[in-house]
Design a protein around this motif. Structure first.
Motif, mmCIF file in Angstrom:
data_model
loop_
_atom_site.group_PDB
_atom_site.id
_atom_site.type_symbol
_atom_site.label_atom_id
_atom_site.label_comp_id
_atom_site.label_asym_id
_atom_site.label_seq_id
_atom_site.Cartn_x
_atom_site.Cartn_y
_atom_site.Cartn_z
ATOM 1 N N PHE A 154 -2.934 5.732 1.090
ATOM 2 C CA PHE A 154 -2.126 4.873 1.952
ATOM 3 C C PHE A 154 -2.611 3.438 1.792
ATOM 4 N N MET A 155 -1.996 2.700 0.897
ATOM 5 C CA MET A 155 -2.462 1.340 0.642
ATOM 6 C C MET A 155 -1.377 0.543 -0.071
ATOM 7 N N TYR A 195 2.155 -8.788 1.606
ATOM 8 C CA TYR A 195 2.132 -7.328 1.452
ATOM 9 C C TYR A 195 3.374 -6.770 2.143
ATOM 10 N N ASP A 196 4.278 -6.208 1.361
ATOM 11 C CA ASP A 196 5.485 -5.602 1.906
ATOM 12 C C ASP A 196 5.169 -4.143 2.224
ATOM 13 N N MET A 197 4.835 -3.865 3.487
ATOM 14 C CA MET A 197 4.386 -2.541 3.877
ATOM 15 C C MET A 197 5.531 -1.537 4.010
ATOM 16 N N ASP A 198 6.746 -2.010 3.889
ATOM 17 C CA ASP A 198 7.900 -1.122 3.816
ATOM 18 C C ASP A 198 8.030 -0.541 2.416
ATOM 19 N N GLY A 253 4.429 6.023 0.573
ATOM 20 C CA GLY A 253 5.817 6.160 1.006
ATOM 21 C C GLY A 253 6.138 5.327 2.227
ATOM 22 N N ASP A 254 6.715 5.956 3.251
ATOM 23 C CA ASP A 254 7.116 5.234 4.461
ATOM 24 C C ASP A 254 6.132 5.440 5.614
ATOM 25 N N ASP A 255 4.895 5.799 5.281
ATOM 26 C CA ASP A 255 3.907 6.107 6.315
ATOM 27 C C ASP A 255 3.672 4.925 7.260
#
Length: 200
Positions: A135-136, A156-159, A165-167
Motif C-alpha cells: 500500500f504505497m 501523490y495521487d492517492m486515488d 488499488g483503491d485502498d
C-alpha cells in the motif's frame, strides 16, 4: 532500390503504425495543474486555491512528526531541515481522516544535500494494515528526482496508487510516511505538506 520495394516498405510501416496500441492520456497531469503560490502561501490547482483538508506549514513551526533514521531542526521561515543519519530516512505524520476526503497528498520541499539516490515513496497506515509495500505510492513523474537547491512540489495521487488499488479511498488514514534519500547523509527541507480534495 526499386519503386516496388519502396512501396512494400512504406506499406509495412503504415501497418506497423496502425498496430501500435492507443494508450489513453492520463486524466490529470497533477505536476502541471498543482503549483505553489508564494505570495498567497498556498497550493493552487489550475490556478485557483486548493481545497485543503489538513495541512502543515513547517516554515512557521515544527509540527508533530516522527523521524526514522534521521534528525531534524526547525529553520524559521524555511521549514523542517531533515538530515539522514542512517539509510532510508523518513518522516511520519499522524492523521485521522477518510482517504476519500483528500485524494491528493502535496509536499513542497527542497533537497539541500544528496549523497545517493532519491526515494520519495509515500506509505500510509490504517486500522487494517500498517506501512507496507502493498500500500504505497510514488509522486507524479517519479522518474525525475528533486534537484538540489530548488524547491519542488511533489504530488501523490492517492486515488491512483502505485500498489494497493483503491485502498486509500476506502480507508481511514492514521498516518503517512514520506521516505527521503535512500542512503544516509542527505538533507531535505520540508516546507509544507497538505492533504487536498481533488476538484470535481
Amino acid at each position: 532500390m526499386s519503386k516496388s520495394i519502396v512501396a512494400v516498405l512504406l506499406a509495412a510501416l503504415a501497418l506497423t503504425a496502425c498496430d501500435k496500441p492507443n494508450y489513453p492520456e492520463p486524466l490529470h497531469d497533477w505536476a502541471v495543474l498543482v503549483s505553489w503560490d508564494e505570495a498567497g502561501g498556498q497550493f493552487l490547482i489550475k490556478g485557483r486555491p486548493s481545497e485543503v483538508v489538513q495541512a502543515w506549514d513547517f516554515t512557521r513551526n515544527p509540527a508533530d512528526v516522527d523521524l526514522a533514521n534521521a534528525t531534524s531542526r526547525f529553520v524559521a521561515g524555511q521549514g523542517l531541515l531533515v538530515s539522514g543519519v542512517a539509510p532510508d530516512p523518513s518522516v511520519r505524520i499522524p492523521l485521522n481522516l477518510r482517504g476519500s476526503d483528500a485524494s491528493l497528498v502535496v509536499v513542497r520541499l527542497t533537497r539541500v544535500k544528496a549523497t545517493g539516490d532519491w526515494d520519495g515513496a509515500l506509505y500510509y497506515a490504517t486500522a487494517r494494515h500498517g506501512e507496507s509495500p502493498k500500500f504505497m505510492n510514488f509522486p507524479v513523474h517519479a522518474d525525475t528526482p528533486p534537484p538540489i537547491g530548488a524547491p519542488v512540489v511533489l504530488i501523490y495521487d492517492m486515488d491512483e496508487l502505485s500498489v494497493g488499488g483503491d485502498d486509500w479511498m476506502k480507508s481511514t488514514i492514521e498516518r503517512i510516511r514520506l521516505d527521503l534519500d535512500i542512503e544516509a547523509g542527505g538533507e531535505v527541507i520540508i516546507h509544507q505538506v497538505a492533504l487536498v480534495r481533488e476538484p470535481m
